[in-house]
Scaffold this active site. Structure first.
Site, PDB file in Angstrom:
ATOM      1  N   GLY A   1      45.592  -3.547  13.540  1.00  0.00           N
ATOM      2  CA  GLY A   1      45.155  -2.203  13.688  1.00  0.00           C
ATOM      3  C   GLY A   1      46.098  -1.377  14.883  1.00  0.00           C
ATOM      4  O   GLY A   1      45.659  -0.334  15.526  1.00  0.00           O
ATOM      5  N   THR A   2      46.920  -2.031  15.182  1.00  0.00           N
ATOM      6  CA  THR A   2      47.838  -0.916  16.072  1.00  0.00           C
ATOM      7  C   THR A   2      48.445   0.174  15.860  1.00  0.00           C
ATOM      8  O   THR A   2      48.451   1.294  16.560  1.00  0.00           O
ATOM      9  CB  THR A   2      48.975  -1.935  16.602  1.00  0.00           C
TER      10      THR A   2
ATOM     11  N   LYS B   1      38.706  -6.074 -10.019  1.00  0.00           N
ATOM     12  CA  LYS B   1      39.290  -4.802  -9.311  1.00  0.00           C
ATOM     13  C   LYS B   1      38.698  -3.760  -9.923  1.00  0.00           C
ATOM     14  O   LYS B   1      38.939  -2.872  -8.926  1.00  0.00           O
ATOM     15  CB  LYS B   1      40.868  -5.144  -9.870  1.00  0.00           C
TER      16      LYS B   1
ATOM     17  N   LEU C   1      47.051  -4.288   3.352  1.00  0.00           N
ATOM     18  CA  LEU C   1      47.910  -5.338   2.447  1.00  0.00           C
ATOM     19  C   LEU C   1      47.352  -5.298   0.956  1.00  0.00           C
ATOM     20  O   LEU C   1      47.300  -6.593   0.287  1.00  0.00           O
ATOM     21  CB  LEU C   1      47.992  -6.741   2.938  1.00  0.00           C
TER      22      LEU C   1
ATOM     23  N   ASN D   1      51.596   5.504   3.407  1.00  0.00           N
ATOM     24  CA  ASN D   1      51.659   4.175   4.111  1.00  0.00           C
ATOM     25  C   ASN D   1      52.909   4.077   4.844  1.00  0.00           C
ATOM     26  O   ASN D   1      54.019   4.871   4.838  1.00  0.00           O
ATOM     27  CB  ASN D   1      51.925   3.242   2.697  1.00  0.00           C
TER      28      ASN D   1
ATOM     29  N   HIS E   1      55.822   1.455   6.368  1.00  0.00           N
ATOM     30  CA  HIS E   1      56.249   0.114   6.085  1.00  0.00           C
ATOM     31  C   HIS E   1      57.388  -0.115   7.113  1.00  0.00           C
ATOM     32  O   HIS E   1      58.182   0.921   7.611  1.00  0.00           O
ATOM     33  CB  HIS E   1      56.874   0.316   4.527  1.00  0.00           C
TER      34      HIS E   1
ATOM     35  N   ASP F   1      55.765   0.649  -2.581  1.00  0.00           N
ATOM     36  CA  ASP F   1      56.821   1.171  -1.480  1.00  0.00           C
ATOM     37  C   ASP F   1      58.060   2.109  -2.263  1.00  0.00           C
ATOM     38  O   ASP F   1      59.060   2.132  -1.664  1.00  0.00           O
ATOM     39  CB  ASP F   1      57.626   0.235  -0.815  1.00  0.00           C
TER      40      ASP F   1
HETATM   41  N1  LIG Z   1      50.053   1.330  -5.190  1.00  0.00           N
HETATM   42  C1  LIG Z   1      50.585   1.068  -3.918  1.00  0.00           C
HETATM   43  N2  LIG Z   1      49.765   0.389  -3.139  1.00  0.00           N
HETATM   44  C2  LIG Z   1      50.160  -0.068  -1.956  1.00  0.00           C
HETATM   45  C3  LIG Z   1      51.432   0.515  -1.601  1.00  0.00           C
HETATM   46  C4  LIG Z   1      52.049   1.311  -2.313  1.00  0.00           C
HETATM   47  O1  LIG Z   1      53.375   1.535  -2.069  1.00  0.00           O
HETATM   48  N3  LIG Z   1      51.723   1.382  -3.648  1.00  0.00           N
HETATM   49  N4  LIG Z   1      51.700  -0.034  -0.024  1.00  0.00           N
HETATM   50  C5  LIG Z   1      51.126  -1.079   0.215  1.00  0.00           C
HETATM   51  C6  LIG Z   1      51.443  -1.851   1.626  1.00  0.00           C
HETATM   52  N5  LIG Z   1      52.605  -2.665   1.620  1.00  0.00           N
HETATM   53  C7  LIG Z   1      53.760  -2.304   1.890  1.00  0.00           C
HETATM   54  O2  LIG Z   1      54.066  -1.221   2.773  1.00  0.00           O
HETATM   55  C8  LIG Z   1      52.474  -3.835   0.904  1.00  0.00           C
HETATM   56  C9  LIG Z   1      51.053  -4.417   0.895  1.00  0.00           C
HETATM   57  C10 LIG Z   1      51.085  -5.695   0.279  1.00  0.00           C
HETATM   58  C11 LIG Z   1      52.159  -6.271  -0.317  1.00  0.00           C
HETATM   59  C12 LIG Z   1      51.945  -7.590  -0.834  1.00  0.00           C
HETATM   60  O3  LIG Z   1      52.744  -8.216  -1.461  1.00  0.00           O
HETATM   61  N6  LIG Z   1      50.554  -8.136  -0.744  1.00  0.00           N
HETATM   62  C13 LIG Z   1      50.395  -9.557  -1.076  1.00  0.00           C
HETATM   63  C14 LIG Z   1      48.955 -10.014  -0.571  1.00  0.00           C
HETATM   64  C15 LIG Z   1      48.997  -9.836   0.912  1.00  0.00           C
HETATM   65  C16 LIG Z   1      47.755 -10.711   1.414  1.00  0.00           C
HETATM   66  O4  LIG Z   1      46.781 -10.315   1.114  1.00  0.00           O
HETATM   67  O5  LIG Z   1      47.804 -11.439   2.533  1.00  0.00           O
HETATM   68  C17 LIG Z   1      50.072  -9.567  -2.636  1.00  0.00           C
HETATM   69  O6  LIG Z   1      49.645  -8.392  -3.379  1.00  0.00           O
HETATM   70  O7  LIG Z   1      50.227 -10.501  -3.521  1.00  0.00           O
HETATM   71  C18 LIG Z   1      53.240  -5.840  -0.365  1.00  0.00           C
HETATM   72  C19 LIG Z   1      53.526  -4.414   0.228  1.00  0.00           C
HETATM   73  C20 LIG Z   1      49.520  -0.957   0.484  1.00  0.00           C
HETATM   74  N7  LIG Z   1      49.052  -0.674  -1.006  1.00  0.00           N
HETATM   75  N1  LIG Z   2      53.761  -3.384   3.815  1.00  0.00           N
HETATM   76  C1  LIG Z   2      52.780  -3.216   4.564  1.00  0.00           C
HETATM   77  C2  LIG Z   2      53.175  -3.644   5.850  1.00  0.00           C
HETATM   78  O1  LIG Z   2      53.992  -4.864   6.102  1.00  0.00           O
HETATM   79  N2  LIG Z   2      52.575  -3.248   7.067  1.00  0.00           N
HETATM   80  C3  LIG Z   2      52.729  -3.496   8.196  1.00  0.00           C
HETATM   81  O2  LIG Z   2      51.844  -4.464   8.929  1.00  0.00           O
HETATM   82  C4  LIG Z   2      51.730  -4.179  10.297  1.00  0.00           C
HETATM   83  C5  LIG Z   2      50.245  -3.898  10.540  1.00  0.00           C
HETATM   84  O3  LIG Z   2      50.117  -3.854  11.744  1.00  0.00           O
HETATM   85  P1  LIG Z   2      48.740  -3.175  12.378  1.00  0.00           P
HETATM   86  O4  LIG Z   2      47.521  -3.688  11.513  1.00  0.00           O
HETATM   87  O5  LIG Z   2      48.592  -3.385  13.845  1.00  0.00           O
HETATM   88  O6  LIG Z   2      49.074  -1.550  12.156  1.00  0.00           O
HETATM   89  C6  LIG Z   2      52.755  -3.256  10.739  1.00  0.00           C
HETATM   90  O7  LIG Z   2      53.828  -3.532  11.187  1.00  0.00           O
HETATM   91  C7  LIG Z   2      52.810  -2.296   9.142  1.00  0.00           C
HETATM   92  O8  LIG Z   2      54.202  -1.885   9.201  1.00  0.00           O
END
Ligand SMILES: Nc1nc2c(c(=O)[nH]1)N[C@@H](CN(C=O)c1ccc(C(=O)N[C@@H](CCC(=O)O)C(=O)O)cc1)CN2
Ligand SMILES: NCC(=O)N[C@@H]1O[C@H](COP(=O)([O-])[O-])[C@@H](O)[C@H]1O
Length: 215
Positions: free
Chosen positions: A12-13, A66, A91, A108, A110, A151
């Site tokens: 949560g930073t 879901k 995530l 979001n 990234h 993304d």
């Molecule tokens: N529809 C969308 N949903 C989300 C987006 C987006 O652009 N479109 N951004 C993500 C955040 N994200 C990157 O910024 C991201 C989050 C998760 C994953 C991923 O591969 N997750 C894994 C599981 C990871 C875990 O639970 O430890 C997975 O789904 O297999 C990639 C990119 C937020 N949602």
């Molecule tokens: N694709 C999504 C992703 O990688 N997000 C990344 O997870 C971290 C969460 O940190 P936080 O929980 O301390 O804010 C941050 O670095 C954010 O950019």
């Protein structure tokens, strides 16, 4: 007043950066209405509670499917009168139903300069590992609107960070957070609160920066 709902999964930073700027008055006409996590042990929930921000845990695994998760997420956000959904280290890839309900109202952050090192499988430390593996001289962070892809939505803001010879994935992650993420996410929220954002196709036009306005 722009009422935001922040979705988190971890430390949560980025949430803290938003809280700090609301608390010190830097972020104007913005209030944090709710923080939702998919992980009940996310420290981000503790950060929110310290400021009496309502929190809720919605873990996809605890739902029958879901679809049920999507419905509960949508209801929770609507019941809290959320205007803008902010993904801050969240995530879970959001489904079409959620995206369409909050069309152009989900952003979001990234930890790379999208489209580099982004998409399925690129999150957290993995992003910085890939950047170091590739040997890029510069990386950074991106705030973008969320669409049905991962993304792939319109880019609102980006900030560049130099990669240092001695960087490890952890040192790079820390600097990208401190120098980029924690700056551009609040700035993007402020621009939306000020109604300064126009979306044209997959591009974001910032009011005040168009050629006409610059004359
Ligand atoms: N529809 C969308 N949903 C989300 C987006 C987006 O652009 N479109 N951004 C993500 C955040 N994200 C990157 O910024 C991201 C989050 C998760 C994953 C991923 O591969 N997750 C894994 C599981 C990871 C875990 O639970 O430890 C997975 O789904 O297999 C990639 C990119 C937020 N949602
Ligand atoms: N694709 C999504 C992703 O990688 N997000 C990344 O997870 C971290 C969460 O940190 P936080 O929980 O301390 O804010 C941050 O670095 C954010 O950019």
């Amino acid at each position: 007043m722009l009422r935001i709902g922040v979705l988190v999964s971890g430390g949560g930073t980025n949430l803290q950066a938003i809280i700090d700027r609301v608390e010190n008055g830097q972020l104007k006409n913005v209030e944090i209405g709710l923080v939702i996590s998919n992980k009940e042990d996310a420290y981000a929930l503790e950060r929110a509670s310290k400021y009496n921000i309502p929190t809720k845990c919605l873990a996809p695994k605890t739902f029958e499917n879901k679809e049920a998760f999507n419905q509960e997420l949508i209801k929770t956000l609507k019941d809290a009168s959320i205007d803008l959904v902010v993904l801050a280290g969240f995530l879970v890839v959001l489904d079409k139903e959620v995206i369409q309900t909050f069309e152009n109202r989900i952003i979001n952050v990234h930890p790379s300069l999208i489209p580099a090192f982004s998409g399925k499988g690129f999150y957290g430390l993995k992003v910085h590992e890939a950047a170091l593996e590739r040997g890029v001289q510069y990386t950074g962070a991106t705030v973008h609107f969320v669409d049905e892809g991962t993304d792939t939505g319109p880019i609102i803001m980006q900030k560049v960070v130099k990669v240092l010879q001695e960087d490890t994935p952890s040192t790079l992650q820390k600097r990208v957070m401190e120098e980029a993420e924690w700056e551009i996410m609040p700035q993007a929220i402020q621009m939306i609160a000020n109604n300064e954002i126009i979306i044209e196709g997959n591009r974001v036009i910032t009011k005040g920066n168009t050629k006409e306005e610059a004359k």
